[in-house]
Scaffold this active site. Structure first.
Site, mmCIF file in Angstrom:
data_model
loop_
_atom_site.group_PDB
_atom_site.id
_atom_site.type_symbol
_atom_site.label_atom_id
_atom_site.label_comp_id
_atom_site.label_asym_id
_atom_site.label_seq_id
_atom_site.Cartn_x
_atom_site.Cartn_y
_atom_site.Cartn_z
ATOM 1 N N GLU A 35 59.914 78.452 64.822
ATOM 2 C CA GLU A 35 58.959 77.741 65.623
ATOM 3 C C GLU A 35 57.819 78.957 65.802
ATOM 4 O O GLU A 35 58.137 79.971 66.357
ATOM 5 C CB GLU A 35 59.225 77.175 66.897
ATOM 6 C CG GLU A 35 58.141 76.668 67.635
ATOM 7 C CD GLU A 35 57.290 75.781 67.043
ATOM 8 O OE1 GLU A 35 55.924 76.002 67.032
ATOM 9 O OE2 GLU A 35 57.582 74.761 66.122
ATOM 10 N N CYS A 43 54.537 67.546 71.870
ATOM 11 C CA CYS A 43 54.503 66.463 73.026
ATOM 12 C C CYS A 43 54.804 67.039 74.211
ATOM 13 O O CYS A 43 54.238 66.845 75.265
ATOM 14 C CB CYS A 43 55.884 65.689 72.690
ATOM 15 S SG CYS A 43 56.411 64.533 73.742
ATOM 16 N N CYS A 48 52.323 64.628 74.912
ATOM 17 C CA CYS A 48 52.737 63.445 75.779
ATOM 18 C C CYS A 48 52.857 63.959 77.261
ATOM 19 O O CYS A 48 52.785 62.997 78.256
ATOM 20 C CB CYS A 48 54.097 62.965 75.540
ATOM 21 S SG CYS A 48 54.342 62.646 73.659
ATOM 22 N N LYS A 51 49.665 65.304 79.291
ATOM 23 C CA LYS A 51 48.853 64.181 79.019
ATOM 24 C C LYS A 51 49.387 63.208 80.417
ATOM 25 O O LYS A 51 48.532 62.766 81.612
ATOM 26 C CB LYS A 51 48.754 63.521 77.993
ATOM 27 C CG LYS A 51 48.036 62.343 78.164
ATOM 28 C CD LYS A 51 48.210 61.322 76.781
ATOM 29 C CE LYS A 51 49.639 60.687 76.945
ATOM 30 N NZ LYS A 51 50.176 59.941 75.698
ATOM 31 N N TYR A 99 64.127 73.898 76.139
ATOM 32 C CA TYR A 99 64.407 73.701 74.612
ATOM 33 C C TYR A 99 65.142 75.091 74.183
ATOM 34 O O TYR A 99 65.894 74.906 73.027
ATOM 35 C CB TYR A 99 62.837 73.468 74.020
ATOM 36 C CG TYR A 99 62.785 72.118 73.875
ATOM 37 C CD1 TYR A 99 62.832 71.209 72.725
ATOM 38 C CD2 TYR A 99 61.963 71.434 75.119
ATOM 39 C CE1 TYR A 99 62.665 69.839 72.639
ATOM 40 C CE2 TYR A 99 61.677 70.235 75.074
ATOM 41 C CZ TYR A 99 62.047 69.611 73.831
ATOM 42 O OH TYR A 99 61.762 67.965 74.078
ATOM 43 N N ALA A 115 57.689 80.042 59.374
ATOM 44 C CA ALA A 115 58.533 79.909 58.081
ATOM 45 C C ALA A 115 57.625 79.166 56.824
ATOM 46 O O ALA A 115 57.257 78.225 57.020
ATOM 47 C CB ALA A 115 59.762 79.166 58.429
ATOM 48 N N ALA A 175 39.146 55.799 69.257
ATOM 49 C CA ALA A 175 39.523 54.565 70.251
ATOM 50 C C ALA A 175 41.014 54.355 69.958
ATOM 51 O O ALA A 175 41.604 53.325 69.973
ATOM 52 C CB ALA A 175 38.663 53.452 69.833
ATOM 53 N N TYR A 177 45.105 56.018 70.964
ATOM 54 C CA TYR A 177 45.892 56.412 72.167
ATOM 55 C C TYR A 177 45.023 57.475 72.887
ATOM 56 O O TYR A 177 44.918 57.315 74.159
ATOM 57 C CB TYR A 177 47.227 56.919 71.859
ATOM 58 C CG TYR A 177 48.369 55.943 71.139
ATOM 59 C CD1 TYR A 177 49.334 55.867 72.038
ATOM 60 C CD2 TYR A 177 48.250 55.342 70.123
ATOM 61 C CE1 TYR A 177 50.517 54.967 71.529
ATOM 62 C CE2 TYR A 177 49.292 54.556 69.627
ATOM 63 C CZ TYR A 177 50.285 54.301 70.263
ATOM 64 O OH TYR A 177 51.239 53.532 69.792
ATOM 65 N N GLU A 181 43.147 57.285 76.791
ATOM 66 C CA GLU A 181 43.764 57.866 77.481
ATOM 67 C C GLU A 181 43.132 58.823 78.520
ATOM 68 O O GLU A 181 42.762 58.853 79.474
ATOM 69 C CB GLU A 181 45.213 58.290 77.199
ATOM 70 C CG GLU A 181 46.232 57.207 76.929
ATOM 71 C CD GLU A 181 47.330 57.730 76.135
ATOM 72 O OE1 GLU A 181 48.482 57.119 76.193
ATOM 73 O OE2 GLU A 181 47.491 58.860 75.409
ATOM 74 N N ARG A 204 42.662 49.882 67.265
ATOM 75 C CA ARG A 204 42.910 49.129 66.208
ATOM 76 C C ARG A 204 44.974 49.080 65.948
ATOM 77 O O ARG A 204 45.151 50.185 66.071
ATOM 78 C CB ARG A 204 42.482 49.631 64.919
ATOM 79 C CG ARG A 204 42.509 49.111 63.766
ATOM 80 C CD ARG A 204 41.519 49.811 62.780
ATOM 81 N NE ARG A 204 41.441 51.385 62.640
ATOM 82 C CZ ARG A 204 42.151 51.864 61.620
ATOM 83 N NH1 ARG A 204 42.910 51.407 60.883
ATOM 84 N NH2 ARG A 204 42.106 53.282 61.861
ATOM 85 N N ASP A 302 56.266 63.891 62.426
ATOM 86 C CA ASP A 302 54.795 63.542 62.197
ATOM 87 C C ASP A 302 54.223 64.073 60.770
ATOM 88 O O ASP A 302 53.402 63.650 60.238
ATOM 89 C CB ASP A 302 53.687 63.850 63.238
ATOM 90 C CG ASP A 302 53.959 63.318 64.643
ATOM 91 O OD1 ASP A 302 54.945 62.487 64.580
ATOM 92 O OD2 ASP A 302 53.095 63.722 65.553
ATOM 93 N N THR A 310 57.040 60.632 69.562
ATOM 94 C CA THR A 310 58.093 61.587 69.754
ATOM 95 C C THR A 310 59.277 60.702 69.770
ATOM 96 O O THR A 310 60.414 61.206 68.986
ATOM 97 C CB THR A 310 57.620 62.090 71.065
ATOM 98 O OG1 THR A 310 56.446 62.927 70.867
ATOM 99 C CG2 THR A 310 58.616 63.100 71.324
ATOM 100 N N ALA A 340 53.779 52.747 74.124
ATOM 101 C CA ALA A 340 52.954 52.650 75.528
ATOM 102 C C ALA A 340 51.575 53.340 75.234
ATOM 103 O O ALA A 340 51.494 54.351 74.528
ATOM 104 C CB ALA A 340 53.424 53.037 76.645
ATOM 105 N N HIS A 435 62.066 38.818 92.079
ATOM 106 C CA HIS A 435 60.639 38.377 92.738
ATOM 107 C C HIS A 435 60.266 39.074 94.191
ATOM 108 O O HIS A 435 61.333 39.420 94.679
ATOM 109 C CB HIS A 435 60.782 36.795 92.923
ATOM 110 C CG HIS A 435 59.429 36.319 93.521
ATOM 111 N ND1 HIS A 435 58.445 36.073 92.940
ATOM 112 C CD2 HIS A 435 59.343 35.888 94.993
ATOM 113 C CE1 HIS A 435 57.470 35.546 93.835
ATOM 114 N NE2 HIS A 435 58.002 35.440 94.987
ATOM 115 N N GLU A 440 58.485 39.540 86.311
ATOM 116 C CA GLU A 440 59.086 38.266 86.238
ATOM 117 C C GLU A 440 58.334 37.196 85.413
ATOM 118 O O GLU A 440 58.863 36.120 84.901
ATOM 119 C CB GLU A 440 59.256 37.639 87.636
ATOM 120 C CG GLU A 440 58.290 37.334 88.328
ATOM 121 C CD GLU A 440 58.214 36.800 89.675
ATOM 122 O OE1 GLU A 440 59.235 36.030 89.863
ATOM 123 O OE2 GLU A 440 57.525 37.289 90.780
#
Length: 459
Positions: A35, A43, A48, A51, A99, A115, A175, A177, A181, A204, A302, A310, A340, A435, A440
């Site tokens: 990495e 993310c 994610c 954010k 991680y 790499a 317009a 995600y 947001e 869209r 991705d 993710t 979401a 309820h 519900e």
């Protein structure tokens, strides 16, 4: 023992790459992973997670506005983005470190380096040559600026996380995600936000009823929408920026955020040396097994530009490791993947939209729109909830579930299980609701709102 240095080498330490490497090592494989930027990928570091922390911060201000209606006398002070940044960055650093610990605990050899391919089995990892029997490319993607004069004056989504003060005026171009947001977040922080986008409605690809309801919700927050608009150029004029739109209109702000798309991080990997083909957008071409045009090299996440979420990337990485080293060949399904959008209010969705389902045959639509209890009391404008089920007339199977409203992502995670299992409308109907909740409503939708689909159109 293999003549290669590693049984598997993973290029990219994001969610997909780390999961694949860790699970493969757990199955006994000798695994390396490289990495070059930060562990956890987009993310965890500039996506994610940070954010969502900013979304949480925005919600506190909104709840403070609601508080007097519930009897709380709360004095609302100014918002300090620098304070939030410090706490958010500390949490990101903590997760980033996890991680590394996960990989070390699994016995994975980690490289803090870039790499690139030398040949089909050889990689240059920070100047060191390593070989691997199998290779997985999981390098993710990055945000791009539009091809207009002055685009370099605008920010990308990564840059948002370096901000320490809230601008008085902000223009968001896009317009999807990310655009919506951040538009909601900065509007809640006190900025005047304009959103410029080329379509008639935002988001869209989402269900039409959700898109229409979101417009009302955004405008109720004071966010100014500019549909059917495209940026022409961006100029600095004194202490502000001027975004000129095609057609002559111009908007002014201190900050312009371009959230117009992302592209795979394939440039400079020397993929041709390994015999790997890419699409015109730079995405690595893969088959159903995520195998590239080089049979022993795979691509996940991705970088394939299939479904850039993710959890989907993580699931694919896990399945691939099980297939290659766990004696458990399997695929992660791309069907009925829930997602979401953390706008204000948020959106949760799973399965087919009404338009997509209608192509396959007659469907029934069940829809409810109401003001949740909290906002019936607080009176905050534009906080209506919309809940919708798309049902196949013949099988009665629920093909899609869509919601805009408080806690929609939390609610739709549970609904997604039912949709993925093939639950019918009658399964929903015989489930007892909790309820009083908004959730519900999904099990009390009894009256069909309308019919759609091929047969209905023919009649």
């Amino acid at each position: 023992m293999s003549s290669y240095d590693f049984d598997l080498f993973v290029i990219g330490g994001g969610s997909a790459g780390v999961r694949c490497a860790r699970i493969a090592a757990g199955h006994g494989a000798r695994v390396g992973v490289a990495e070059e930027r930060f562990w956890g990928g987009t993310c965890v570091n500039v996506g994610c997670v940070p954010k969502k922390i900013m979304v949480n911060a925005a919600e506190y201000g909104q709840w403070t506005d609601d508080a007097p209606a519930f009897g709380w006398q709360v004095e609302k002070g100014g918002f300090d983005l620098a304070t939030l940044k410090a706490r958010r960055d500390a949490e990101v650093a903590r997760l980033n470190g996890i991680y590394g610990k996960l990989l070390a605990g699994a016995g994975v050899t980690s490289f803090d380096a870039r790499a690139t391919f030398v040949d089909a089995h050889t990689l240059d990892v920070g100047g060191r040559r390593v070989t691997a029997e199998r290779i997985v490319v999981a390098v993710g993607g990055h945000a791009t600026r539009p091809d207009i004069p002055g685009a370099e004056l605008g920010m990308l989504s990564d840059d948002v996380f370096e901000m320490t003060a809230v601008p008085k005026r902000m223009i968001v171009v896009g317009a999807g995600y990310i655009a919506l947001e951040f538009a909601c977040v900065f509007a809640a922080f006190g900025a005047q936000v304009d959103v410029v986008f080329r379509d008639v409605l935002p988001l869209r690809g989402f269900d039409q009823d959700i898109r229409t309801a979101l417009v009302e919700a955004l405008e109720a927050q004071g966010i100014r929408l500019h549909p059917n608009s495209r940026p022409a150029r961006l100029d600095r004029q004194g202490g502000h920026l001027r975004l000129s739109l095609m057609g002559g209109e111009g908007l002014e702000a201190e900050t312009v955020l371009f959230a117009t798309g992302r592209v795979p991080n394939t440039r400079g990997l020397n993929l041709a040396a390994a015999g790997i083909d890419c699409t015109a957008r730079g995405a690595i071409e893969v088959d159903a097994e995520h195998r590239t045009t080089a049979p022993h090299i795979y691509a996940i996440g991705d970088v394939t530009d299939r479904l850039n979420l993710t959890p989907m990337a993580t699931a694919v990485g896990h399945a691939l490791a099980d297939t290659l080293f766990g004696n458990n060949p399997r695929r992660a399904s791309y069907d009925n993947v829930p997602t979401a959008v953390f706008t204000s209010p948020p959106i949760g969705t799973v399965g087919l939209t009404e338009a997509d389902a209608a192509v396959h045959g007659p469907i029934d639509i069940y829809l409810a729109r109401f003001t949740p209890m909290r906002h019936s009391i607080s009176g905050r404008a534009g906080r209506k909830a919309l809940m919708k089920l798309v049902v196949c007339q013949e099988s009665r199977r629920v093909l899609g579930a869509h919601m805009l409203g408080e806690d929609a992502p939390e609610i739709l995670q549970g609904i997604a299980i039912a949709v993925a299992m093939g639950a019918t409308k009658e399964d929903f109907d015989r489930t007892i609701g909790i309820h009083p909740t908004a959730a519900e409503e999904f099990v009390t939708l009894r009256t069909r709102t309308r019919e759609a689909g091929i047969r209905a159109a023919a009649e």
